[in-house]
Design an enzyme around this catalytic site. Sequence first.
Site, PDB file in Angstrom:
ATOM      1  N   GLU A 122       0.810  -1.227   0.000  1.00 51.69           N
ATOM      2  CA  GLU A 122       0.000   0.000   0.000  1.00 51.69           C
ATOM      3  C   GLU A 122       0.847   1.283   0.000  1.00 51.69           C
ATOM      4  OE1 GLU A 122      -2.789  -0.313   3.235  1.00 51.69           O
ATOM      5  OE2 GLU A 122      -3.838  -2.000   2.335  1.00 51.69           O
TER       6      GLU A 122
ATOM      7  N   GLU B  48      -5.266  -8.497   0.139  1.00 50.69           N
ATOM      8  CA  GLU B  48      -6.022  -8.202   1.360  1.00 50.69           C
ATOM      9  C   GLU B  48      -7.474  -7.918   1.018  1.00 50.69           C
ATOM     10  OE1 GLU B  48      -4.569  -5.112   3.904  1.00 50.69           O
ATOM     11  OE2 GLU B  48      -2.470  -5.773   3.755  1.00 50.69           O
TER      12      GLU B  48
END
Length: 670
Positions: A476, A598
Site C-alpha cells: 500500500e 487483502e
Amino acid sequence: MKKLSRKVLGVVSAAAMTLTSFAGASANSLTNPNILLTDKTVEGGSTYISTYLKADYFAKSAFKVTYQYKRLDADGMYFDKDKNEEKPIDYKDTFDFRVFDTSWGGWNPTAVGEADPKVGEVYTGTASIADIESKLDTGLGVQGINFETGNIGDTEVEVLSLEYVNAKATSDGATFAGSWVKNSGGTMEKKSGTGKITANQWNIQISDICAYDFKNPTVDVTVKYDSVPSDFVQAEILAGVGENAKPILSYYPKVTSTGTVTYTTEFNANLTAMTVCYDACTVQKIRIYDNTLGDKDVTVTGKTATEIAQDMGKAWNLGNALDAVTKEGKADENAWIEATTTKKLIQAVKGYDFVKEGEKAGEPVVENGEAVVTPRFNTVRIPVSFLDKITSDNKVDPDYLARVKQVVDYAYDMGMYVVIDMHNDGGHGIPTQWLDITKTGAQFEAVKAKFVSVWSDIADYFKDYDQKLVFEGYNELMNGNYDSNPTIAQTNNVNVLAQAFVDAVRGAGGKNAERVLIVAGYNTNIQQTISRFKKPTDTADNCLMLSVHYYDPYDFALKEDSGVTTWGSDAEKAAMKAAIESIAIYGKDNDMPIFIGEYGPIDKDNTPVRREYCKCLNDYAKNNGAGTTIVDAAYWDNGVIGINGSALFDRVDNSVTATGAQIILGIHGK
C-alpha cells in the site's frame, strides 16, 4: 489501511539458554551452545583445562573431543610422582574426564587418546557421560566433570574442539497432570516421558527436561477457569527456575468466559528446566512435545507465476503480528495483540483442530488413528515490518530474520505457500517510516538504495527456499492522503521500486532466479494500478504477480462505529464484480496473474452479511470473464475477536472462532 490494535500488558520474549563452564568457552558457544571450547593448546601431563557441572550437561550423552598432536614427548616417558619413578607414556590416556562428587571428591578418570599418534593428524574421541559418571565410587552424588590432559610428559596437544553430543529425547516428550491453583498449591504428577516436577503455592517447576532432538519444542499448559476473573490474569511460562528464570510466555489476558483453555508456546531445544505460573484458574495438564504435526516434504520448482497462482488455494493474512509497530515506531510482534505466533496457530489455519476439554485438551483431534485436517487455507501471507530492525549498513538484524524464518517455516514445512510482504516500512503515521514515495531527487535515491539493500539481504537469507516461498515487495505505498490523487512522480516512484525489487531479488542468487515475485501499483488500488502501473522487466519468464487490495465499500468493510452494517444489494454486488473484472482484464493484457492480497470486512455483529461478501468476492475472482488466474483472495485476519475485529482464529488457544467458522464457509463458497 489502518490496522486495528489493542493494548499490550506484557512482553513475550524468546529464551536462549547458553551452556557455561569454568574455563575454555569459545565465541562459537554463542551460536552453537554444544561447542564448549576450540583451539586450546596444552602441554605436559595432568594439565587442567576446564570443568563442567552436571547442571550444565544434563541430558547430554557424551563429550566429543577433536584434537591433534603438535609435539610428542622426546623419550616417550613421564615421571609418576606417586611412584617416584619414570614410566612409559600411554597415549590412549591423552585426555582424562575426571568425575567428582558433591564434596569435591572422587576424581576418577575416563581416558581418551590415540594409541600410536602421528604429529599433525586430526583425531576424534568420544567419552560417554554415563561411563564417566559410573567411575565415581564415593557414594555421593555427581557434581561435575573435569577435562584435563593425562600423563603425556612433554607432549603438546591442541584441542581443536570439545563439544557435547546431545542425548535423544523420548518421542512423547513429557506430560504432567493434576490439579494446581496459585496461592493454594496442589499436585502435579508425571504421566509420561522425561522430566521431574515440583510444585508449591506460587508456581510449578519442571526440571530434567530433554528436548534436544526436537525440531519444534513446544509446551501446552491446559487450565480451567471456573469463573470469569474481574481483571487481567497472569499467564506465564519461564525458562529455568528460581531467581534467574526468564520469561518465554508472559502476558496477562482478559479472560471473558469460563471453561478450559490451552496456552501454547515454543522454547529453545537446549532448555532443561521451566517454571509455570497461572492465576485465577486450575492448572490441569502440562504437555512438552515436538510439534511437527502436518509437516511433509513438498518441493515446488520450475513453475510459472500462473501455475503457482492456480496452486496457492485459499489465502490468509497473519495480520497484526510481525507487522505490528510500537508508538515509537519499533517493530514488535506483541505491540497490537497479546499473543505470539506459534506453529499451532498455523496448523489451525491449515485445517487441524485441537481438543478443548478433558485429558486430551490441546492435542489434535484424531479419527481412525490420524489427526483430522479440514482444508481451510493453503497460503499464508506474512506481513513483516522491518523498520528499526534494519542496521546502519542497511542489512536486517539476523535475530529478527531468524524469527521471520521461524514463522515462515511453520507453514512452509507443511507444504503451504508463504508470502513475505514488506509491510509498514512505507506506512504513513509511523515515526520510523522510511519507504517514502513522496521523496524526490537524492532523497528518493537514498530510499531506493536502502530498499534494494534490505531486499537483497532478505533474498539472500532465503535463497535456498523453493517456489513455495513468494516475496511481495511492499504494501500500500501511497502519499499519506486518501483524499487526494497521487502525482505522476509518486506513481512513477512506485514503479521504480517495483523494478528495483525484482532486480534485487534476482541478483541474490540461488532459487531466487525463479522465485515468484509480487508487485503492486499505487496503494494497491485497482483503478490507480490500471491507469499508472508499469510492469517491471524480469530475467525470469512469467514469474511476476500483480497485487491489489479490496476493501470496498469502505463504510461497510473498514469504517468503525459509524460505518454501515449491511451489504449485498444488486448494485453493490455489481460494483464488486466490475472491479474484479477490470483488474482481471488488466492482468490478462499484461500477462500477470492477480493476487488480491487483502480483503475482509470487520465484525459489526453482522456475520451473515460478512460471509456473503467473502463468498461473492472469491466467486467473482475465480470466475472472472477475462479468464485471468486470480489467487483466492487473502483474507485479512487482524487477530482481534469481536466488534471491529476480523479474527477467524483465537490466537490464544489456536481454535476457530464461532464467527470465523461462518466466514470460512463463505470463503469456501458455502
